[in-house]
Design an enzyme around this catalytic site. Structure first.
Site, PDB file in Angstrom:
ATOM      1  N   ASP A 276      35.456  -3.994   5.899  1.00  0.00           N
ATOM      2  CA  ASP A 276      35.213  -3.424   4.795  1.00  0.00           C
ATOM      3  C   ASP A 276      35.001  -3.365   3.523  1.00  0.00           C
ATOM      4  OD1 ASP A 276      32.844  -1.474   3.290  1.00  0.00           O
ATOM      5  OD2 ASP A 276      33.767  -0.119   5.222  1.00  0.00           O
TER       6      ASP A 276
ATOM      7  N   SER B  45      30.759   6.818   6.131  1.00  0.00           N
ATOM      8  CA  SER B  45      30.552   5.817   4.501  1.00  0.00           C
ATOM      9  C   SER B  45      30.030   7.996   3.443  1.00  0.00           C
ATOM     10  CB  SER B  45      28.855   5.638   4.206  1.00  0.00           C
ATOM     11  OG  SER B  45      28.896   4.420   2.952  1.00  0.00           O
TER      12      SER B  45
ATOM     13  N   HIS C  50      31.655  -2.182   8.202  1.00  0.00           N
ATOM     14  CA  HIS C  50      31.477  -0.698   7.439  1.00  0.00           C
ATOM     15  C   HIS C  50      31.328   0.574   9.104  1.00  0.00           C
ATOM     16  CE1 HIS C  50      30.855   2.306   4.707  1.00  0.00           C
ATOM     17  NE2 HIS C  50      30.138   2.280   4.420  1.00  0.00           N
TER      18      HIS C  50
END
Lengths: 476, 476
Positions: free
Chosen positions: A419, A168, A444
């Site tokens: 994601d 991320s 994710h």
């Protein structure tokens, strides 16, 4: 909070929004996280890497170390901490722990300044714009680079290659660390790193389009999608009734009454978005304890028929219970504190208002979320007023190159097609040494999590490709 | 000023020391510089690129533009300004002007913040450590990158490739600009850029050894070298006589009496060092108006026999006159203001005390300069006290990679073997795209100067190689 802000709020919380939700329920019992064995250490960093005034001072950066599998001269795997407590990232990045033995690697998890226990001005860190002045990705990257150089002074580490990892925002940091300090890290595994989520590089509806698609492609998903898309008008219609807000507060089991319907709109927007982000194939408690494939489970309440009025609201109530109360211990919920009070969230909001301005919008045709537009001008105005900052929207492009990153090397960008953040990621190979991996049926940064029997083959393959690249990068 | 400081002072003035000397003589008439036709423009920059606090503010960066030869889509040649007034660098970088027509290139010369007219806090810029806080190479590089991105918005420039040029510290900046912002410049011509003059990367006696060698290899140079090496004891012996300082002040035609012999030591150290730096094959007035091969001319006063006492001092007096009074208009000299009062020098001294700490020492065996040692600890102490800064000696290594720069690309490092700074330069190819050029019989960045009939073949060849690389880098 207006609709546009609701959407932008969502865009601003890469992951930590979840922790926010988690922190909101202090009585909530956590399903036990896998916990690894590490030492906690602190390293003295200059508050300002880019100036020398002796009055600025220093702070202690926290980092976690495991030398359990390490042999002298063997590599160092370095997690570039993102917007939260580093122990949380450490415990949710099982991939590094899983592969440490075969590489005889040292593991380092470094906390991002202004989060967790790495506070440049202690409890005053968020007090003034002057104190927040040193909260930038450049400063965080410099922290990482300086810390790594220090660790490499350790006996036996002088010739160790350092590989950066991150997921991320941490994945963006890992990639940028390789781009800006290629002398410090030999390569980077950048998992679910939406480095192209800025400006016009990616359509602003990308997050909401992909998240909606995740719901739409579950069994009976078209119905689920339609029902959720109806939720927003149903909420408003109910709110406009006499005692409407009391009715909504009651249906959604609020601990204290909510007076603004937009609080619910934001709450549900976040819940549906977040659930798509962590739509993992096995029960996990990355943020909230959730069952396997939570999006399908959520849709199971919404995919049998078109629902209306209170029926729809009660089905949504089941989703809320799934998301926040999977372990069944909560007596009531608290939508009104959504994304406003808790620490990590507040501080990510500063970053999201200065450098990490990630456009997000929602189009009726492709999205089940409330339609919204992205208005960069009003967003900048809001940010400048809120934080006493001067926003320079082009800076991130100048600094990190936008889409022009081909002259860099040794980065693996991995993304799961489920994601919602993958739209802003690097999805095709850019060169022999800038490699993209797209994992089908994956959310994710699942590849960064510990190996699990329920992992789809695509994530197993991805981890093997990542290990291959690491082997090419490291010496010895 | 102690001996060690004298040496370190020399080390700290890459080039601007010369301008200091020049500025010291306001009555001095300059031999006309070649002057090029350009527009002067100003661009608003944030004072701090690495933070967003709205209270920090902005300043105007000066830059010079020539579009005389430019065609839409054709390249932009960008000079990364170093420690002085940008018009001076512009007028002394004839290479860019010479090759602009064949590339149809736009020329930009950007001034370095805190120099010339690019003062972040106007006349208060040097007042406090807080105001000096934004004087770093990183901020200067960010200025350049942001300015280039702005220029590329000009109609016809959207697809123009930008090539960075620079000499000396400007050459380091050009190389670093390519290393840190490869998305902004496609390549860099880094002329006489001692990027490895830091820490232990290069022996600290390198500058004084090469400069001494320049004198030693002139006709009769061994005698010249010995005489200059005797100067320092002769100065001290004379100073220790009754009225010794009066005698010295008289011999060296001082406008006002000098009371400290070290003032003379520093002065001559600088003169001999600087003359080696600009030992060009034709009369030039890069800093002071000088004849062709000034080192040989200087040695012509010192190479016939071993000189002693006043004979030696009077021969040195001729060298001073050569260096400062080639045009014959000065009535007296002023050694005591050496390197202490003038603007550019003072400000470079700040950089030399924070990031640009370039070790220098002098060994009796290899140097005609006063022997001195490099003591990093006392130098850091002196710097921290003088400027209220906290020095981080390892930062430049972390930031720019020390000798580990192989992962970068598209930089030509050119050095002349006569240049005392060449010892800290990149002298061998590091990869296919990191190219070193060593020019025999050439001083400090001669290749950046305008073409001249007296140019040795090596510099002509070097310019051709540089042009070849530029052609490979640019599009169209």
């Amino acid at each position: 909070m207006s609709r546009a802000l609701s959407s932008s709020f969502l865009s601003l919380c890469l992951v930590v929004g979840f922790t926010t939700a988690y922190w909101r329920f202090p009585s909530h019992q956590v399903v036990s996280l896998s916990s690894y064995d590490y030492e906690t250490a602190y390293f003295t960093q200059p508050i300002d890497h880019f100036g020398f005034d002796s009055q600025i001072g220093e702070f202690k950066q926290r980092y976690l170390v495991s030398r359990e599998y390490w042999e002298h001269g063997k590599p160092i795997f370095f997690y570039a901490g993102n917007e939260g407590d580093i122990t949380w990232f450490c415990n949710n990045t099982g991939f590094m722990w899983d592969i440490a033995p075969e590489f005889n690697a040292m593991l380092i998890f470094a906390e991002h300044r202004y989060y967790g226990k790495s506070l440049p001005f202690g409890s005053d860190s968020y007090l003034t714009s002057a104190n927040l002045q040193y909260l930038t990705s450049e400063q965080a990257l410099a922290d990482f680079a300086v810390l790594i150089e220090q660790i490499k002074l350790m006996p036996g580490a002088e010739n160790s290659s350092v590989v950066a990892f991150g997921g991320s925002y941490g994945g963006m940091l890992a990639a940028w660390l390789r781009m800006k300090y290629p002398n410090v890290v030999v390569g980077a595994i950048a998992a679910s790193a939406p480095i192209w989520q800025f400006g016009n590089l990616t359509p602003c509806d990308s997050f909401n389009r992909i998240a909606s698609q995740d719901y739409r492609t579950t069994p009976g998903g078209e119905m689920c999608f339609e029902n959720i898309r109806d939720l927003w008008s149903t909420l408003n219609d109910t709110a406009n009734q006499e005692h409407g807000m009391t009715i909504l507060s009651s249906i959604f089991d609020q601990c204290s009454p909510v007076s603004d319907v937009n609080v619910f709109v934001d709450w549900f927007t976040a819940i549906f978005g977040y659930m798509a982000v962590v739509n993992y194939p096995y029960p996990a408690s990355f943020l909230e304890p959730l069952p396997a494939w939570p999006v399908s489970v959520a849709c199971s309440y919404l995919n049998e028929s078109r629902l209306h009025g209170e029926d729809l609201l009660r089905a949504i109530r089941s989703v809320v219970n799934l998301y926040f109360n999977y372990t069944g211990e909560l007596k009531c919920f608290n939508a009104s504190s959504q994304g406003t009070s808790s620490l990590g969230d507040k501080i990510w909001a500063y970053q999201a208002c200065t450098e990490q301005i990630l456009p997000v919008c929602s189009k009726y045709e492709t999205s089940m979320f409330p339609p919204s537009q992205w208005d960069p001008v009003s967003e900048v105005e809001r940010c400048e007023k809120k934080w006493n900052v001067t926003v320079r929207p082009n800076w991130m492009f100048t600094l990190f190159g936008g889409k022009d990153i081909r002259s860099h090397s040794n980065i693996v960008f991995s993304n799961g097609n489920l994601d919602p953040w993958s739209g802003g990621g690097v999805l095709t190979n850019l060169s022999d040494t800038l490699t993209a991996i797209v994992m089908e049926n994956v959310a994710h940064h699942l590849d960064l999590r510990a190996s699990n029997p329920a992992d789809p083959q695509t994530v197993i393959d991805a981890r093997n490709v990542e290990k291959e690249h690491i082997r090419m990068w490291i010496k010895g």
